[in-house]
Design a protein around this motif. Structure first.
Motif, PDB file in Angstrom:
ATOM      1  N   PHE A  62       0.827  -1.209   0.000  1.00  0.00           N
ATOM      2  CA  PHE A  62       0.000   0.000   0.000  1.00  0.00           C
ATOM      3  C   PHE A  62       0.864   1.263   0.000  1.00  0.00           C
ATOM      4  O   PHE A  62       0.483   2.270  -0.595  1.00  0.00           O
ATOM      5  CB  PHE A  62      -0.932  -0.003   1.213  1.00  0.00           C
ATOM      6  CG  PHE A  62      -2.007  -1.047   1.146  1.00  0.00           C
ATOM      7  CD1 PHE A  62      -2.905  -1.064   0.091  1.00  0.00           C
ATOM      8  CD2 PHE A  62      -2.126  -2.010   2.136  1.00  0.00           C
ATOM      9  CE1 PHE A  62      -3.906  -2.029   0.018  1.00  0.00           C
ATOM     10  CE2 PHE A  62      -3.118  -2.976   2.071  1.00  0.00           C
ATOM     11  CZ  PHE A  62      -4.012  -2.992   1.005  1.00  0.00           C
ATOM     12  N   ALA A 117      -7.099   2.016   3.693  1.00  0.00           N
ATOM     13  CA  ALA A 117      -6.579   0.658   3.513  1.00  0.00           C
ATOM     14  C   ALA A 117      -5.350   0.419   4.384  1.00  0.00           C
ATOM     15  O   ALA A 117      -5.193  -0.655   4.988  1.00  0.00           O
ATOM     16  CB  ALA A 117      -6.229   0.430   2.038  1.00  0.00           C
ATOM     17  N   CYS A 141      -5.241  -7.607  -1.029  1.00  0.00           N
ATOM     18  CA  CYS A 141      -4.535  -6.321  -1.127  1.00  0.00           C
ATOM     19  C   CYS A 141      -4.714  -5.704  -2.513  1.00  0.00           C
ATOM     20  O   CYS A 141      -4.936  -4.493  -2.643  1.00  0.00           O
ATOM     21  CB  CYS A 141      -3.053  -6.505  -0.819  1.00  0.00           C
ATOM     22  SG  CYS A 141      -2.706  -6.951   0.902  1.00  0.00           S
ATOM     23  N   ILE A 144      -8.255  -4.380  -2.830  1.00  0.00           N
ATOM     24  CA  ILE A 144      -8.424  -3.127  -2.078  1.00  0.00           C
ATOM     25  C   ILE A 144      -7.793  -1.969  -2.837  1.00  0.00           C
ATOM     26  O   ILE A 144      -8.372  -0.872  -2.927  1.00  0.00           O
ATOM     27  CB  ILE A 144      -7.808  -3.252  -0.673  1.00  0.00           C
ATOM     28  CG1 ILE A 144      -8.618  -4.244   0.180  1.00  0.00           C
ATOM     29  CG2 ILE A 144      -7.755  -1.892   0.016  1.00  0.00           C
ATOM     30  CD1 ILE A 144      -8.006  -4.521   1.542  1.00  0.00           C
ATOM     31  N   SER A 148      -9.680   1.264  -4.375  1.00  0.00           N
ATOM     32  CA  SER A 148      -9.301   2.628  -3.995  1.00  0.00           C
ATOM     33  C   SER A 148      -9.159   3.517  -5.223  1.00  0.00           C
ATOM     34  O   SER A 148      -9.673   4.647  -5.260  1.00  0.00           O
ATOM     35  CB  SER A 148      -7.985   2.613  -3.209  1.00  0.00           C
ATOM     36  OG  SER A 148      -8.116   1.878  -2.009  1.00  0.00           O
TER      37      SER A 148
END
Length: 311
Positions: A62, A117, A141, A144, A148
């Motif tokens: 991230f 996140a 992941c 997500i 986003s």
């Protein structure tokens, strides 16, 4: 383009931060320096988290997304700003203006979701450490991250479409250093109350909701940390969250100041400075915050530098 019998201007004039030549030269140097530091810092974060196996975790996945986003986020504003700081004619074409607005809104919305996140990742790591690898698996992941980026894109499409419907007549002087939505709404030669309301509610959904979820997440994180018996354990847990908390505070503080004020006029110098902060300063500070406060990143940088020296 003709809307409601009003001719849309071919270009907009950007007033910028000041009309004083000496201050413009100083601003050019400062903004260019911040831009170079931002590009270098975020590229280093992406590079070191990719090449070092120790950083092959959801947290740094991230963080790589955030660094990649920040490169383009600041790049959507700075190049045109630098050109206008050294030009007599400080203009931007109609299409370039709305393209800039679209990109900036999309990336800003994406950052809101990415920060959420990252908060969720810290929540799982601290509150459910034994199940961390099972919950935060690579497939989740990626989903997500995609969600986003998609969320930011939808927010930008809605606001851009609504703003494009406004007639601007011959009013083409933007009291800002780039084409930000609130400043463009002030140029409409018709009542823009509905558009401001849409902007406000989009800000609630895209900025307010993730921020509220981040607060709830950290309430649970702090509750779990306080249950840790050892001082060393609590200090280590707090340390893993400190960088993220600082970034969230810097980003959301200025975002709320600009977008969470329904029906107000967005033309003050304080508004411009707030926008300058979250569009240019924050993307520069993010890699510094994560590298200076994160032992794993510092160790990975040292190892990478050592390997490069030996080779």
């Amino acid at each position: 383009m003709v809307t409601l019998n009003f001719t849309t201007p071919d270009e907009f004039i950007l007033l910028g931060l000041t009309n004083r030549q000496d201050i413009q030269i100083l601003l050019f140097i400062v903004v260019l320096t911040c831009y170079i530091v931002s590009l270098f810092g975020n590229i280093v974060i992406i590079w070191v988290s990719n090449v070092n196996p120790r950083l092959n975790t959801p947290m740094y996945f991230f963080l790589r997304n955030l660094s990649f986003l920040d490169i383009w986020y600041t790049s959507s504003v700075v190049p045109i700003m630098l050109i206008n700081l050294r030009s007599m004619k400080k203009t931007i074409s109609f299409h370039a203006c709305f393209t800039q607005m679209f990109i900036h809104l999309s990336l800003g919305g994406t950052e809101c979701f990415l920060l959420l996140a990252m908060a969720y990742d810290r929540y799982v790591a601290i509150c459910s450490p034994l199940h961390y690898t099972n919950i935060m698996h690579p497939a989740l992941c990626i989903k997500i991250a995609i969600g986003s980026w998609f969320g930011g894109l939808i927010d930008s499409v809605v606001n851009t479409v609504y703003t494009l419907q406004l007639p601007f007549c011959s009013r083409n002087v933007v009291n800002h250093f780039f084409c930000e939505t609130p400043s463009l709404l002030e140029l409409a030669c018709t009542d823009a109350s509905l558009h401001k309301t849409v902007l406000f509610f989009c800000a609630i959904v895209v900025s307010g909701t993730p921020f509220l979820c981040i607060i709830i997440t950290y309430v649970n994180i702090i509750s779990s940390i306080m249950k840790i018996r050892t001082t060393t354990g609590r200090r280590k847990a707090f340390s893993t969250c400190a960088s993220h908390v600082i970034v969230v505070t810097l980003f959301y503080g200025t975002i709320f100041f600009i977008y969470m004020r329904p029906g107000t006029v967005y033309v003050t110098n304080l508004d411009k400075m707030a926008t300058l902060f979250y569009s240019i300063i924050t993307p520069m500070l993010n890699p510094l915050i994560y590298s200076l406060r994160n032992n794993d990143v510092k160790l990975a940088l040292k190892e990478s530098s050592r390997k490069k020296t030996m080779s």
